[in-house]
Design a protein around this motif. Structure first.
Motif, PDB file in Angstrom:
ATOM      1  N   ALA A  14      62.843  18.268  89.716  1.00 20.22           N
ATOM      2  CA  ALA A  14      61.926  17.163  89.409  1.00 20.22           C
ATOM      3  C   ALA A  14      62.142  16.568  88.025  1.00 20.22           C
ATOM      4  CB  ALA A  14      60.480  17.644  89.532  1.00 20.22           C
ATOM      5  N   VAL A  15      62.599  17.369  87.061  1.00 18.58           N
ATOM      6  CA  VAL A  15      62.666  16.917  85.662  1.00 18.58           C
ATOM      7  C   VAL A  15      64.079  17.105  85.123  1.00 18.58           C
ATOM      8  CG1 VAL A  15      61.779  17.219  83.328  1.00 18.58           C
ATOM      9  CG2 VAL A  15      60.244  17.516  85.289  1.00 18.58           C
ATOM     10  N   SER A  16      64.713  16.011  84.770  1.00 15.02           N
ATOM     11  CA  SER A  16      66.043  16.082  84.157  1.00 15.02           C
ATOM     12  C   SER A  16      65.904  16.391  82.671  1.00 15.02           C
ATOM     13  CB  SER A  16      66.783  14.760  84.325  1.00 15.02           C
ATOM     14  OG  SER A  16      66.167  13.745  83.532  1.00 15.02           O
ATOM     15  N   MET A  17      66.985  16.837  82.059  1.00 21.47           N
ATOM     16  CA  MET A  17      66.950  17.097  80.622  1.00 21.47           C
ATOM     17  C   MET A  17      66.679  15.814  79.846  1.00 21.47           C
ATOM     18  SD  MET A  17      66.886  19.169  78.145  1.00 21.47           S
ATOM     19  CE  MET A  17      67.434  20.743  78.809  1.00 21.47           C
ATOM     20  N   ARG A  18      67.230  14.706  80.265  1.00 23.53           N
ATOM     21  CA  ARG A  18      66.961  13.438  79.582  1.00 23.53           C
ATOM     22  C   ARG A  18      65.473  13.107  79.625  1.00 23.53           C
ATOM     23  NH1 ARG A  18      68.249  10.791  75.468  1.00 23.53           N
ATOM     24  NH2 ARG A  18      70.456  10.857  76.053  1.00 23.53           N
ATOM     25  N   THR A 141      73.336  16.276  76.150  1.00 19.29           N
ATOM     26  CA  THR A 141      72.663  15.033  76.543  1.00 19.29           C
ATOM     27  C   THR A 141      72.664  14.017  75.406  1.00 19.29           C
ATOM     28  OG1 THR A 141      71.263  16.187  78.147  1.00 19.29           O
ATOM     29  CG2 THR A 141      70.488  14.049  77.372  1.00 19.29           C
ATOM     30  N   VAL A 142      72.476  14.488  74.178  1.00 13.74           N
ATOM     31  CA  VAL A 142      72.368  13.560  73.040  1.00 13.74           C
ATOM     32  C   VAL A 142      73.669  13.447  72.239  1.00 13.74           C
ATOM     33  CG1 VAL A 142      69.891  13.917  72.845  1.00 13.74           C
ATOM     34  CG2 VAL A 142      71.443  15.322  71.462  1.00 13.74           C
ATOM     35  N   ARG A 143      74.543  14.454  72.338  1.00 14.72           N
ATOM     36  CA  ARG A 143      75.829  14.445  71.647  1.00 14.72           C
ATOM     37  C   ARG A 143      76.878  15.014  72.610  1.00 14.72           C
ATOM     38  NH1 ARG A 143      73.019  11.992  68.740  1.00 14.72           N
ATOM     39  NH2 ARG A 143      72.862  12.039  66.454  1.00 14.72           N
ATOM     40  N   PRO A 144      77.495  14.170  73.446  1.00  9.97           N
ATOM     41  CA  PRO A 144      78.466  14.670  74.429  1.00  9.97           C
ATOM     42  C   PRO A 144      79.488  15.597  73.771  1.00  9.97           C
ATOM     43  CG  PRO A 144      78.031  12.358  74.792  1.00  9.97           C
ATOM     44  CD  PRO A 144      77.325  12.713  73.517  1.00  9.97           C
ATOM     45  N   LEU A 145      79.651  16.762  74.363  1.00 13.12           N
ATOM     46  CA  LEU A 145      80.427  17.812  73.723  1.00 13.12           C
ATOM     47  C   LEU A 145      81.922  17.710  74.031  1.00 13.12           C
ATOM     48  CD1 LEU A 145      78.052  20.863  74.336  1.00 13.12           C
ATOM     49  CD2 LEU A 145      78.376  19.556  72.222  1.00 13.12           C
ATOM     50  N   ARG A 146      82.715  17.814  72.975  1.00 11.73           N
ATOM     51  CA  ARG A 146      84.166  17.952  73.118  1.00 11.73           C
ATOM     52  C   ARG A 146      84.549  19.424  73.214  1.00 11.73           C
ATOM     53  NH1 ARG A 146      83.401  14.807  68.691  1.00 11.73           N
ATOM     54  NH2 ARG A 146      84.240  16.451  67.324  1.00 11.73           N
ATOM     55  N   GLU A 147      83.825  20.262  72.464  1.00  4.42           N
ATOM     56  CA  GLU A 147      84.124  21.690  72.420  1.00  4.42           C
ATOM     57  C   GLU A 147      82.820  22.484  72.419  1.00  4.42           C
ATOM     58  OE1 GLU A 147      86.681  22.826  69.200  1.00  4.42           O
ATOM     59  OE2 GLU A 147      87.983  21.073  69.450  1.00  4.42           O
ATOM     60  N   LEU A 148      82.835  23.616  73.117  1.00  5.23           N
ATOM     61  CA  LEU A 148      81.714  24.547  73.131  1.00  5.23           C
ATOM     62  C   LEU A 148      82.255  25.950  72.940  1.00  5.23           C
ATOM     63  CD1 LEU A 148      78.797  25.551  73.728  1.00  5.23           C
ATOM     64  CD2 LEU A 148      79.414  25.532  76.169  1.00  5.23           C
TER      65      LEU A 148
END
Length: 306
Positions: A14-18, A141-148
């Protein structure tokens, strides 16, 4: 009159992270504007049992969350969030573990969006427990990740989390590690989600410019961050009364003289009166407040109650 009870999968669907991030951002703004009646939570058995409640004045709605916390079990959090409002006779009951991880991730998303450099895309996550996945989802969601980089003292747990997140992070390089100090050396964003009682890394291990989120320490006896980092960083907190009652690293830094209370800025204040773009190190410290649970519960109530 009916009571609608939601299981974890129903909340997730029901609830997305955005949606959660946007709702929690609005909640922090309302908190700064005095729209919430929100006592400091009740903690029993040194934080093993928690009771939290919040009333939103403008909508005449409220939540009560009761939960137990035990890091020796899976899931570590269990309990319920109960939503009521004067305009509806129906009540909503939601799984507390799911609401808690979602709203905690959302708060980190709000803070990261405000404080991290716009082009930041390298995240080091320390701790691969139940809160960890939503920490990554919120930052992504707020900073698309290049590396984790997923750091955990148990390599198998880090690898399992990396495998779980991989389908959601297409195009992101994912690796695992066991040494937090080495893993934060080239990070642009750091998320700490552990039950640590002493700092996870020395301040000197961090780059000169980095944003750090710390969510794990929620009792005075717990501590994830060193005094030296807090003394050299812009420090943003969720809510002053809660932090001064429960945040071990902040209390330690105040006692040592590394910080003063004037050095602490509430997130709602920072959102409503943003300063010039911040350089250097920034820290967001949260112990979690009931307003955050209210924001997610409101989304659920609007979707599931007539």
């Amino acid at each position: 009159m009916q009571t609608v009870t939601l299981a974890p999968h129903e909340i997730r669907e029901a609830v997305s992270m955005r949606e959660a991030i946007d709702a929690v951002r609005g909640g922090f703004v309302d908190l700064a504007a005095g729209q919430f009646e929100m006592p400091t939570r009740t903690a029993m058995r040194d934080g093993h049992f928690l009771v939290m409640n919040a009333h939103h004045r403008a909508t005449a709605s409220a939540i009560v969350k009761t939960l137990s916390v035990n890091f020796d079990r899976v899931p570590a959090i269990s309990g319920t969030v109960v939503w009521t409002e004067t305009g509806r006779a129906d009540t909503l009951v939601a799984d507390a573990a799911t609401v808690t991880t979602l709203r905690t991730g959302a708060a980190v998303g709000v803070a990261t969006d405000l404080l991290a450099p716009a082009d930041a895309g390298r995240l080091t996550l320390i701790g691969a427990g139940g809160q960890a996945p939503d920490q990554v989802r919120a930052v992504h969601t707020v900073r698309p990740l290049r590396e984790l980089t997923v750091v955990d003292s148990d390599p198998r747990r880090a690898e399992a989390l990396a495998a779980t997140l991989a389908p959601e992070l297409t195009g992101t390089r994912i690796r695992t590690a066991t040494d937090p100090g080495a893993a934060v050396a080239d990070a642009e964003i750091v998320c700490c989600a552990t039950p640590a009682t002493s700092p996870l890394f020395p301040a000197r291990a961090l780059p000169a410019e980095v944003h750090v989120n710390a969510i794990g320490a929620f009792r005075p006896t717990m501590r994830e961050l060193p005094d030296e980092l807090l003394a050299s960083a812009t420090v943003v907190i969720d809510e002053r009364a809660a932090i001064l009652a429960e945040a071990g690293e902040i209390l330690h830094a105040l006692e040592s003289g590394a910080l003063t209370e004037d050095d602490l800025t509430e997130l709602g204040t920072a959102l409503t009166a943003p300063e010039a773009p911040r350089a250097g190190r920034t820290v967001f410290k949260t112990v979690g407040v009931a307003m955050q649970d209210w924001t997610v519960a409101r989304l659920l109530a609007d979707k599931f109650l007539p």
